[in-house]
Design a protein around this motif. Sequence first.
Motif, PDB file in Angstrom:
ATOM      1  N   CYS A   1       0.925  -1.213  -0.136  1.00 47.87           N
ATOM      2  CA  CYS A   1      -0.017   0.117  -0.252  1.00 47.87           C
ATOM      3  C   CYS A   1       1.097   1.269   0.021  1.00 47.87           C
ATOM      4  O   CYS A   1       0.613   2.062  -0.739  1.00 47.87           O
ATOM      5  CB  CYS A   1      -0.832  -0.078   1.164  1.00 47.87           C
TER       6      CYS A   1
ATOM      7  N   THR B   1       0.895   3.343  -3.838  1.00 45.08           N
ATOM      8  CA  THR B   1      -0.135   4.405  -3.898  1.00 45.08           C
ATOM      9  C   THR B   1       0.867   5.700  -3.612  1.00 45.08           C
ATOM     10  O   THR B   1       2.006   5.729  -3.049  1.00 45.08           O
ATOM     11  CB  THR B   1      -1.059   4.286  -2.644  1.00 45.08           C
ATOM     12  N   SER B   2       0.239   6.834  -4.343  1.00 40.16           N
ATOM     13  CA  SER B   2       0.893   8.158  -4.283  1.00 40.16           C
ATOM     14  C   SER B   2       0.504   8.702  -2.846  1.00 40.16           C
ATOM     15  O   SER B   2      -0.422   8.692  -2.375  1.00 40.16           O
ATOM     16  CB  SER B   2       0.104   8.877  -5.351  1.00 40.16           C
TER      17      SER B   2
ATOM     18  N   THR C   1      -5.743  -1.057   3.579  1.00 42.05           N
ATOM     19  CA  THR C   1      -4.491  -1.053   2.968  1.00 42.05           C
ATOM     20  C   THR C   1      -4.867  -1.681   1.635  1.00 42.05           C
ATOM     21  O   THR C   1      -4.435  -1.141   0.308  1.00 42.05           O
ATOM     22  CB  THR C   1      -3.283  -1.743   3.343  1.00 42.05           C
TER      23      THR C   1
ATOM     24  N   ARG D   1      -7.443   0.443  -0.163  1.00 37.43           N
ATOM     25  CA  ARG D   1      -6.459   1.724  -0.541  1.00 37.43           C
ATOM     26  C   ARG D   1      -5.649   1.356  -1.946  1.00 37.43           C
ATOM     27  O   ARG D   1      -6.010   2.313  -2.902  1.00 37.43           O
ATOM     28  CB  ARG D   1      -5.500   2.226   0.284  1.00 37.43           C
ATOM     29  N   LEU D   2      -5.205  -0.022  -2.033  1.00 36.99           N
ATOM     30  CA  LEU D   2      -4.668  -0.233  -3.405  1.00 36.99           C
ATOM     31  C   LEU D   2      -5.664  -0.302  -4.432  1.00 36.99           C
ATOM     32  O   LEU D   2      -5.405  -0.125  -5.505  1.00 36.99           O
ATOM     33  CB  LEU D   2      -4.007  -1.634  -2.838  1.00 36.99           C
TER      34      LEU D   2
ATOM     35  N   HIS E   1      -6.641   3.154  -5.619  1.00 36.32           N
ATOM     36  CA  HIS E   1      -5.300   3.508  -6.418  1.00 36.32           C
ATOM     37  C   HIS E   1      -5.172   2.974  -7.957  1.00 36.32           C
ATOM     38  O   HIS E   1      -4.914   3.762  -8.746  1.00 36.32           O
ATOM     39  CB  HIS E   1      -3.966   3.460  -5.754  1.00 36.32           C
TER      40      HIS E   1
ATOM     41  N   HIS F   1      -5.618   5.272 -11.138  1.00 36.91           N
ATOM     42  CA  HIS F   1      -4.481   4.898 -12.081  1.00 36.91           C
ATOM     43  C   HIS F   1      -4.763   4.255 -13.591  1.00 36.91           C
ATOM     44  O   HIS F   1      -4.649   4.954 -14.454  1.00 36.91           O
ATOM     45  CB  HIS F   1      -3.045   4.115 -11.570  1.00 36.91           C
TER      46      HIS F   1
ATOM     47  N   TYR G   1       1.339  -3.424 -10.883  1.00 41.88           N
ATOM     48  CA  TYR G   1       0.597  -3.037  -9.810  1.00 41.88           C
ATOM     49  C   TYR G   1      -0.851  -3.696  -9.789  1.00 41.88           C
ATOM     50  O   TYR G   1      -1.276  -3.975  -8.766  1.00 41.88           O
ATOM     51  CB  TYR G   1       0.365  -1.452 -10.211  1.00 41.88           C
TER      52      TYR G   1
ATOM     53  N   CYS H   1      -1.964  -5.750  -6.583  1.00 45.50           N
ATOM     54  CA  CYS H   1      -3.300  -5.725  -6.112  1.00 45.50           C
ATOM     55  C   CYS H   1      -4.401  -6.969  -5.792  1.00 45.50           C
ATOM     56  O   CYS H   1      -4.903  -7.265  -4.947  1.00 45.50           O
ATOM     57  CB  CYS H   1      -4.208  -4.696  -6.882  1.00 45.50           C
TER      58      CYS H   1
END
Length: 322
Positions: free
Chosen positions: A109, A113-114, A205, A208-209, A212, A216, A233, A237
């Motif tokens: 995570c 993530t940014s 987490t 959140r992934l 994101h 993206h 990515y 995930c």
Amino acid sequence: MDFGEHIAEVCIMAALVAIGVLWNASNLVVIVQHLWKTSGYQTVGLIISSISVSNVFLELSMLGIVVSVWAGMFCLTELHPFHKAAIIVWTQSNCMSFWSIAWLSVYYCVKVTSVSGALLGKLKRNISPLINAALLLTTLCSFAVFVPFFGLHFPPRNGIVANETRNATCTIDKVTFPAWVNVGIYGYFLVLILCIVPLLVMLPTSLRLVAHLCRHTLAMNKSKNQFQGTDSYLLVCKLTVSLVGVYLITLAIVCLFFIDQAATKRFGFDIIALGCSFYSIVTGILLTVSNKYLKEKLWAVFCWRKSPGPVITSQSEQSPLS
């Protein structure tokens, strides 16, 4: 309780344990070899090693407990040291495996993530040593948490002697903790560290992934640009969400067992053993298909050819799966 009545169950359980042990042991060997060749301590490799070792001991200790129950060894007047050791190893392995998955979710995570802000940026740059330290601290704390298990024993049988117990119908007593342990508080504490807290770490987490990745992917589709890390990515995930899903299914099986024990008692202890085997085998497979070194070795074994050597890159050039 006649052990001969459970020969078929023992064979099935032994086959499942063999698959889980061999698969996780092979993952461990490949990862340790890779870490040795690269002379490094990559966080993902350490976490996979922790999960693999924990799953191996989880399977073996679970088999020992189940076979002991089927053989009637829990009907003895005293808890045998082997049974006590098996219970301790089983709980310890569960704790380490669950928390290793939780730390893997946190690592991916933060890594993928940014983030914005100096503090979060510093956290992102130093996430590897932090997770390594958290993994070591988890190992040490788990040993301290399960110290009361060394005092497990059977409650007094109210004057029933051993010979009468052997001739009577076997009734498996529940093991109890030493008198200095508050069973209620300690039980709630175990539920927290084995179930609730790891779940509270995994779910945010992993979600959140997913969020994101969705943002993206939409951005890449809108700009019609291709980003070479997108596949990595996506795999990260899928791995994280799948591991959390396996953890939830295992928890559901355990909860089903305890609910049944409080009501009808139709299910035996072997349902937990099946849940543990399911967890160990599926997590081992997920880790294999998501890690390039494990996948290359698996491909080499089944295709009877040498897999291409892994490309060793610098930490800044590694993909999230490295």
